[in-house]
Design an enzyme around this catalytic site. Structure first.
Site: not given
Length: 252
Positions: A136, A149
């Site tokens: 990501s 995250y």
């Protein structure tokens, strides 16, 4: 590319994983997808008869070992591994429980390691293969309210770089694709959380996420799949240890 015999895509029942599985199968590569819900896997399998679904939990080493044994017995060794399974929650760091932190690390980081670990020796002996982590832009920069995250995805990038060096002389390439906000079910969950916690409208919540992309739009799953497909091609053999941002210019 169709000479590659078998691909594994985790989290293949929806979103980016589904798009990657369909892209690989579309060029003639048999694909095993896994996830925790058989119904979702079956729906993807129905879209292409080269896709096969097996339930598995990426946080459970025994589950993944069993997946490898079952899938490889049926369709041969994996030449391509796409560690895509992931999850994200949202809260201020000081309100994040240890359980939420650990779950996020388990799925995104430990799950990525457990996904590729069983393939490392066999790929090295075969002198070839492709390992791709779906990370990501959160692995390349910081975001507020998603500390676990961000930490996990930074860890995935570190894992990728370590394995790329370790596998460099074997002919196995190891890379990561790093999407920005992708228009998937996970994005809709993020929008719903923003609406619930801030009282913004759905449109306002979506706009608050879209603004991070200089192109002013969300990434489409097929765009991420196209990057993965290229990394699986024969002509990408010199590309290893790279974090490829698919983000409309948000990161580089």
């Amino acid at each position: 590319m169709a000479s590659k015999r078998h691909a594994l895509v985790t989290g293949g029942g929806s979103g980016v994983g589904r798009a990657i599985a369909l892209a690989l199968a579309g060029v003639g590569i048999p694909v095993t997808i896994c996830g925790r819900g058989q119904d979702a896997l079956d729906a993807v399998c129905a879209e292409n008869n080269l896709i096969f679904g097996v339930t598995a939990d990426v946080t459970d080493e025994a589950s993944l070992v069993a997946l490898y044994e079952t899938a490889q017995a049926a369709r041969g060794p994996f030449d391509i591994i796409v560690a895509n399974a992931g999850m994200a929650g949202s809260s201020a760091a000081h309100k994040t429980s240890l359980a939420d932190w650990q779950r996020t690390i388990d799925v995104n980081l430990t799950g990525s390691f457990l996904t590729v670990k069983p393939a490392l020796s066999s790929m090295a002996k075969a002198k070839g293969g492709r390992i791709i982590f779906v990370a990501s832009v959160a692995g390349l920069k910081g975001y507020s309210y998603v500390a676990p995250y961000v930490a996990a995805k930074h860890g995935v990038i570190g894992l990728m770089r370590a394995l790329a060096v370790e596998m460099a002389k074997t002919g196995v390439t190891v890379n990561a694709v790093c999407p920005g906000f992708v228009e998937t079910e996970m994005l809709e969950e993020s929008v719903a959380r923003i609406v619930a916690t801030t009282g913004r409208s759905d449109e306002e919540a979506r706009a608050s996420l879209m603004v991070t992309n200089p192109q002013g739009r969300f990434i489409q799953p097929e765009e991420v799949a196209a990057a993965v497909l290229w990394l699986c091609s024969e002509r990408s053999g010199s590309i290893t240890g790279q974090s490829i941002s698919v983000s409309g210019g948000e990161t580089w």
